[in-house]
Write a protein that holds these residues in place. Structure first.
Motif, PDB file in Angstrom:
ATOM      1  N   TRP A 200       0.700   3.498 -10.231  1.00  0.00           N
ATOM      2  CA  TRP A 200       0.629   2.177  -9.506  1.00  0.00           C
ATOM      3  C   TRP A 200       0.659   0.876 -10.195  1.00  0.00           C
ATOM      4  CZ3 TRP A 200      -3.289  -1.375  -9.940  1.00  0.00           C
ATOM      5  CH2 TRP A 200      -4.125  -0.751 -10.687  1.00  0.00           C
TER       6      TRP A 200
ATOM      7  N   LEU B 177       0.559   4.211  -2.935  1.00  0.00           N
ATOM      8  CA  LEU B 177       0.443   5.524  -2.387  1.00  0.00           C
ATOM      9  C   LEU B 177       1.665   6.648  -3.007  1.00  0.00           C
ATOM     10  CD1 LEU B 177      -0.913   7.569  -0.652  1.00  0.00           C
ATOM     11  CD2 LEU B 177       0.572   7.009   1.124  1.00  0.00           C
TER      12      LEU B 177
ATOM     13  N   PRO C 275       0.727  -1.249  -0.009  1.00  0.00           N
ATOM     14  CA  PRO C 275       0.014   0.080  -0.006  1.00  0.00           C
ATOM     15  C   PRO C 275       0.798   1.129   0.001  1.00  0.00           C
ATOM     16  CG  PRO C 275      -0.863  -1.378   1.713  1.00  0.00           C
ATOM     17  CD  PRO C 275       0.461  -2.172   1.177  1.00  0.00           C
ATOM     18  N   TYR C 276       1.928   1.158   0.698  1.00  0.00           N
ATOM     19  CA  TYR C 276       2.884   2.235   0.777  1.00  0.00           C
ATOM     20  C   TYR C 276       3.511   2.841  -0.617  1.00  0.00           C
ATOM     21  CZ  TYR C 276       6.804   5.591   1.730  1.00  0.00           C
ATOM     22  OH  TYR C 276       7.861   6.519   1.900  1.00  0.00           O
TER      23      TYR C 276
ATOM     24  N   GLY D  84       1.338   7.068  -6.838  1.00  0.00           N
ATOM     25  CA  GLY D  84       0.298   7.731  -7.659  1.00  0.00           C
ATOM     26  C   GLY D  84      -0.180   7.279  -8.577  1.00  0.00           C
TER      27      GLY D  84
END
Length: 104
Positions: free
Chosen positions: A38, A32, A28-29, A35
């Motif tokens: 992904w 994030l 998930p990091y 952007g």
């Protein structure tokens, strides 16, 4: 033929070995910070976080689970040297320094 219990135990052992905080927090990091790009980071994580360990399991299972059978194809000295380097990298060079405790 493998018994269900054997498959279950081996599967849970592999899951416990490879699934950690890095596989829970890191994806998930990465999503994030990447952007709108992904999908590229997802492919990279799938290749390195899932693909490489899976290839390692398959390769070692094809070599009867013995490192000597895997690296010994190059040579005996290479097999011993690479084994020593891997053990040093896993323990004294990487893992142990990360766990050093500073008691003041």
């Amino acid at each position: 033929m493998k018994r269900f219990q054997d498959v279950l135990v081996i599967g849970l052992a592999l899951f416990a070995m490879f699934f950690g905080a890095g596989n829970l927090i890191f994806p998930p990091y990465i999503g994030l910070i990447s952007g709108d790009k992904w999908f590229i980071s997802l492919i990279g994580f799938l290749l390195t976080g899932i693909g490489l360990p899976l290839i390692g399991i398959i390769v070692m299972s094809k070599n009867d689970g013995k490192f000597e059978n895997f690296a010994g194809k190059v040579g005996t000295n290479f097999s011993k040297g690479l084994g020593i380097i891997i053990m040093l990298a896993i323990g004294p060079l990487l893992a142990i320094p990360r766990t050093e405790c500073y008691n003041l």
